[in-house]
Design a protein around this motif. Structure first.
Motif, PDB file in Angstrom:
ATOM      1  N   SER A 167       0.826  -1.202   0.000  1.00 26.24           N
ATOM      2  CA  SER A 167       0.000   0.000   0.000  1.00 26.24           C
ATOM      3  C   SER A 167       0.862   1.254   0.000  1.00 26.24           C
ATOM      4  O   SER A 167       0.577   2.228  -0.688  1.00 26.24           O
TER       5      SER A 167
ATOM      6  N   GLY B 267      -9.608  -5.928   2.363  1.00 28.14           N
ATOM      7  CA  GLY B 267     -10.960  -5.433   2.645  1.00 28.14           C
ATOM      8  C   GLY B 267     -12.027  -6.435   2.227  1.00 28.14           C
ATOM      9  O   GLY B 267     -13.018  -6.634   2.947  1.00 28.14           O
TER      10      GLY B 267
ATOM     11  N   ALA C   9      -4.448  -4.172  -0.407  1.00 32.65           N
ATOM     12  CA  ALA C   9      -5.348  -3.602   0.596  1.00 32.65           C
ATOM     13  C   ALA C   9      -6.805  -3.885   0.238  1.00 32.65           C
ATOM     14  O   ALA C   9      -7.637  -4.151   1.112  1.00 32.65           O
ATOM     15  N   GLN C  10      -7.119  -3.828  -1.060  1.00 31.34           N
ATOM     16  CA  GLN C  10      -8.491  -4.120  -1.488  1.00 31.34           C
ATOM     17  C   GLN C  10      -8.843  -5.581  -1.245  1.00 31.34           C
ATOM     18  O   GLN C  10      -9.971  -5.904  -0.860  1.00 31.34           O
TER      19      GLN C  10
ATOM     20  N   VAL D 175     -12.251  -9.106   4.809  1.00 36.88           N
ATOM     21  CA  VAL D 175     -12.980  -8.675   6.004  1.00 36.88           C
ATOM     22  C   VAL D 175     -14.490  -8.770   5.773  1.00 36.88           C
ATOM     23  O   VAL D 175     -15.251  -9.196   6.653  1.00 36.88           O
TER      24      VAL D 175
END
Length: 321
Positions: free
Chosen positions: A51, A63, A59-60, A66
């Motif tokens: 990142s 996400g 990072a995507q 999550v």
């Protein structure tokens, strides 16, 4: 040199073990849930580095993982996982006696000693711990030392620690992750400007020139935000940025040390009242297999409310001395 990332890898290995055991037992939602968390812990440093380098894809992906965890949590069911027979556990407890408390007491003791002496701990000329915040690595190392001590005291094979840890983890289920998630919420709220919005709202609703009104807004706000977020650490940056600093400290001259310390304790009265504080309230109910998941909260309310009132009085007396 030990860094917190090294302990994340140890945790990832344990979570992978928990996922593998669940996969063998046909609990596929549990297996994928713990497996995904293991990957996130193990790859956290790589995602951060990517990142910073401008590559947003890792990072995507984190996400998306999550979001998938949230979906999987709806499929996880609390089930009793077999443990040693009660007679065997009673016999072991009688044989070991108070030695059973040793590993648990080692965790705070070793943590404090490492924090106090960490800068002096070296292997040859190399510091044992990397520079920076030593508290988390100290706590992680203390947990490993306590696990080794428990194995030595009980004379169980080392794999027993992983098996019993996995049993407790699956007994708690997704609630075991709530403290970690909620602990980051305060930073997210502070970075997104929630503190400034709270300050503007409070200034518009209460008389900002009244120290009593501002103090009540701060103290009760700490309790309310803790009830919502489940953690006073998450509520503290929001309320301090919104009310504590601009109104109580700068405008009314409150003592920052007294305001911060007692304000935090006041917030933890909210911890006693909310199911969002999963590690305090839901996890014990799950471990004890209580029929009422809110039984712990019901027992704590008669203590939480008077304690909150006493803290408000102490905060007014000590912050404005």
């Amino acid at each position: 040199m030990l860094r917190i990332e090294h302990f994340y890898w140890v945790l990832a290995a344990f979570l992978l073990f928990a996922g593998w055991r669940n996969l063998r037992e046909g609990r596929f939602a549990h297996a994928l849930f713990w497996g995904l968390i293991a990957v996130l812990f193990a790859s956290g440093e790589a995602v951060l580095a990517a990142s910073k380098a401008g590559n947003r894809l890792p990072a995507q992906l984190a996400g998306a993982a999550v979001i998938l965890l949230a979906l999987l949590a709806t499929r996880m069911r609390r089930e009793h996982i077999a443990e040693a027979p009660e007679e065997q556990r009673r016999a072991s407890a009688e044989r070991l006696g108070h030695l059973l408390f040793g590993p648990a007491l080692l965790i705070p003791l070793v943590t404090v000693l490492i924090v106090l002496l960490g800068a002096k701990l070296r292997i040859s000329a190399t510091p044992l711990f990397a520079e920076g915040n030593i508290t988390l690595p100290a706590l992680a190392l203390a947990g490993i030392i306590a696990a080794v001590a428990a194995i030595v005291i009980t004379r169980e094979p080392p794999i027993r620690a992983a098996i019993e840890g996995r049993r407790l983890l699956d007994t708690m289920g997704w609630a075991a992750l709530l403290p970690l998630v909620l602990a980051t919420l305060g930073g997210v709220f502070a970075a997104s400007g929630v503190g400034e919005a709270v300050s503007a709202l409070v200034s518009a609703v209460i008389p900002a020139d009244s120290r009593v009104a501002c103090l009540l807004a701060f103290g009760l706000g700490m309790v309310l935000f803790t009830v919502i977020m489940g953690n006073a650490f998450a509520a503290f940056p929001v309320m301090m940025a919104g009310i504590g600093l601009p109104l109580l400290i700068h405008q009314h001259g409150a003592d920052p040390a007294a305001l911060g310390a007692i304000g935090m304790v006041t917030g933890y009265c909210g911890t006693l009242m909310t199911p969002m504080a999963a590690n305090f309230n839901l996890v014990p109910a799950a471990l004890l297999e209580l029929d009422d998941p809110n039984a712990v909260i019901r027992m704590q309310l008669p203590t939480a409310i008077p304690l909150m009132l006493v803290n408000l009085l102490l905060m007014y007396w000590l912050a404005f001395r």
